[in-house]
Design a protein around this motif. Structure first.
Motif, mmCIF file in Angstrom:
data_model
loop_
_atom_site.group_PDB
_atom_site.id
_atom_site.type_symbol
_atom_site.label_atom_id
_atom_site.label_comp_id
_atom_site.label_asym_id
_atom_site.label_seq_id
_atom_site.Cartn_x
_atom_site.Cartn_y
_atom_site.Cartn_z
ATOM 1 N N ILE A 22 0.631 -1.031 -0.385
ATOM 2 C CA ILE A 22 -0.248 -0.095 0.042
ATOM 3 C C ILE A 22 0.620 1.254 -0.104
ATOM 4 C CG2 ILE A 22 -1.770 1.293 1.269
ATOM 5 C CD1 ILE A 22 -2.946 -1.232 2.233
ATOM 6 N N PHE A 23 2.246 1.388 0.954
ATOM 7 C CA PHE A 23 2.565 2.399 0.670
ATOM 8 C C PHE A 23 3.205 2.841 -0.203
ATOM 9 C CE2 PHE A 23 7.291 4.299 1.078
ATOM 10 C CZ PHE A 23 6.958 4.935 1.611
ATOM 11 N N PHE A 24 3.855 1.474 -1.097
ATOM 12 C CA PHE A 24 4.641 1.945 -2.311
ATOM 13 C C PHE A 24 3.870 2.563 -3.652
ATOM 14 C CE2 PHE A 24 8.456 0.070 -0.333
ATOM 15 C CZ PHE A 24 9.365 0.767 -0.837
ATOM 16 N N THR A 25 2.480 1.839 -3.111
ATOM 17 C CA THR A 25 1.611 2.270 -4.625
ATOM 18 C C THR A 25 0.836 3.205 -4.549
ATOM 19 O OG1 THR A 25 0.970 -0.339 -4.799
ATOM 20 C CG2 THR A 25 -0.936 1.744 -5.309
ATOM 21 N N PHE A 26 1.300 3.924 -3.043
ATOM 22 C CA PHE A 26 0.417 5.490 -2.967
ATOM 23 C C PHE A 26 1.599 5.922 -3.094
ATOM 24 C CE2 PHE A 26 -0.061 8.880 -0.301
ATOM 25 C CZ PHE A 26 -1.440 9.565 0.062
ATOM 26 N N PHE A 27 2.836 6.004 -2.486
ATOM 27 C CA PHE A 27 4.895 6.594 -3.148
ATOM 28 C C PHE A 27 4.593 6.996 -4.517
ATOM 29 C CE2 PHE A 27 8.806 7.061 -3.385
ATOM 30 C CZ PHE A 27 9.173 8.902 -2.478
ATOM 31 N N THR A 28 4.191 5.724 -5.472
ATOM 32 C CA THR A 28 4.560 5.159 -6.823
ATOM 33 C C THR A 28 3.702 6.211 -7.681
ATOM 34 O OG1 THR A 28 5.231 2.877 -6.554
ATOM 35 C CG2 THR A 28 5.289 4.098 -8.866
ATOM 36 N N ALA A 29 2.241 6.246 -6.998
ATOM 37 C CA ALA A 29 1.507 7.473 -7.454
ATOM 38 C C ALA A 29 1.462 8.854 -7.478
ATOM 39 C CB ALA A 29 -0.635 6.956 -6.758
#
Length: 67
Positions: A22-29
């Motif tokens: 969830i963290f990396f998906t949000f950060f990448t977005a």
């Protein structure tokens, strides 16, 4: 004591992995959104605090001159 409680929960090892995903998906977005912004929009957003301060200062000056 809390370690024993956490160890007794089945499938608890999955939650850190879900958190990282969830963290990396949000950060990448957010990175994709930030790099895809138009230059004009970035300039408008970067000067926004200064414009608000100058507008507030102008309003204070006009209010003081009316009193």
């Amino acid at each position: 004591m809390y370690k024993d409680v956490l160890r007794s929960i089945e499938g608890i090892e999955v939650f850190p992995v879900i958190g990282i995903i969830i963290f990396f998906t949000f950060f990448t977005a957010w990175l994709i959104y930030a790099f895809s912004m138009k230059k004009e929009q970035v300039n408008a957003l970067s000067s926004l605090p200064l414009e608000l301060d100058s507008d507030a200062h102008k309003n204070e000056l006009t209010n003081e001159s009316n009193v």
